[in-house]
Design an enzyme around this catalytic site. Structure first.
Site, PDB file in Angstrom:
ATOM      1  N   GLY A  30       0.821  -1.167   0.097  1.00 15.76           N
ATOM      2  CA  GLY A  30      -0.065   0.091   0.005  1.00 15.76           C
ATOM      3  C   GLY A  30       0.784   1.416  -0.103  1.00 15.76           C
ATOM      4  N   GLY A  35       5.542   4.554  -8.567  1.00 13.99           N
ATOM      5  CA  GLY A  35       6.522   3.083  -8.922  1.00 13.99           C
ATOM      6  C   GLY A  35       5.408   2.285  -8.993  1.00 13.99           C
ATOM      7  N   HIS A  36       4.489   1.981  -8.058  1.00 13.38           N
ATOM      8  CA  HIS A  36       3.496   0.761  -8.311  1.00 13.38           C
ATOM      9  C   HIS A  36       2.714   0.907  -9.421  1.00 13.38           C
ATOM     10  CE1 HIS A  36       3.919   1.037  -3.492  1.00 13.38           C
ATOM     11  NE2 HIS A  36       4.316   0.084  -3.769  1.00 13.38           N
TER      12      HIS A  36
END
Ligand code: PAF
Length: 279
Positions: A30, A35-36
């Site tokens: 989370g 980037g995620h």
């Protein structure tokens, strides 16, 4: 996007998929950032179905205070995930994943990776990572798992896990996304003050300093210079290691005949950051 919190709901969803549909999996803890999103975009590009997990895994934190202060912002994560084409968010509770508690997890024989670099400085960390990824791979049976190169040793560990437990999933390493300043994107950056984030850019700059002068000075000299650069802006360096990029074995000096990687961890404002660059 479908949001599920239990393995039962997840299994129901998976049972409705056809066996020919490919599943791209992006595991996260989370506090999602660009980037995620770049990992998720890769997964969306390459698969029929994309599943993201948000789970702050207690067994991979060797310090309880680090677990407690890890940013937990599920509502904001959901909002962000809704802006892209993620099919399922699996966000289980700790009790859901660890019904028997977190004390007794299986041992994963990951060999030398266990005790070097991050493994040396965060004892037990990779056992926790292996366990949670093993659990998710068993549940989801994804075609591919997408992981960021900022955690370069984690990629090697998960590759080893896939081999030892015979998972059929393909691991897709993805390049580290950086702020304009060079600072690697990380959920932990949220804990830095505005000035801290500006100063934190020196982490990557000092690694680039080593890379750029490798033909002029030896590694030990450059490592000391990089540590001084970091200390000057408030960092407490933990380690800077020059490694064989393929095996992550530490090298005492540059060897132009093999691919090399600089891997480092350093604290600023009490936040532990990691980074690595190719040499
Ligand atoms: O890199 C992370 O965020 C975590 O280690 C992971 C892979 C999601 C496992 O909890």
């Amino acid at each position: 996007m479908k949001i599920v919190n239990t393995s039962k709901e997840l299994t129901e969803y998976l049972n409705h998929l056809s066996p020919t549909q490919t599943i791209g999996f992006v595991p996260t803890m989370g506090a999602l950032h660009d980037g995620h999103l770049s990992l998720l975009s890769k997964a969306i590009e390459g698969n029929d179905v994309v599943i993201c997990t948000v789970f702050v895994n207690p067994t991979q934190f060797n310090e309880k205070s680090d677990f407690d202060s890890y940013p937990k912002v599920l509502d904001a994560d959901i909002e962000l995930l809704n802006t892209i084409k993620v099919d399922v968010l699996f966000a289980p509770s700790v009790a859901q994943i660890y019904p028997e508690g977190t004390n007794d997890i299986p041992f994963y024989d990951i060999g030398a990776l266990e005790n070097v670099l991050e493994g040396e400085h965060r004892p037990g960390h990779f056992q926790g990572v292996c366990h949670i990824i093993d659990v998710f791979l068993n549940m989801l049976k994804p075609t591919s798992i997408y992981m960021g190169e900022k955690d370069i040793q984690q990629i090697a560990v998960v590759q080893k896990l896939i081999e030892i437990n015979d998972h059929s999933t393909l691991l897709v390493p993805c390049v580290t996304l950086r702020e304009e300043s060079g600072l690697a994107m990380s959920s932990r950056n949220r804990r830095l003050s505005v000035q801290g984030k500006i100063n934190a850019a020196m982490f990557n700059k000092s690694l680039c300093h080593i890379r750029d002068l490798q033909k002029e000075k030896n590694f030990l000299t450059l490592k000391k210079e990089a540590e001084e650069m970091m200390k000057a802006v408030g960092f407490t360096p933990e380690y800077i290691a020059l490694c064989n990029a393929n095996t992550l074995e530490e090298l005492s000096d540059f060897d132009q005949d093999i691919p090399m990687r600089l891997i480092a961890a350093s604290f600023i404002e009490g936040v532990r950051l990691i980074d690595n660059i190719a040499i």
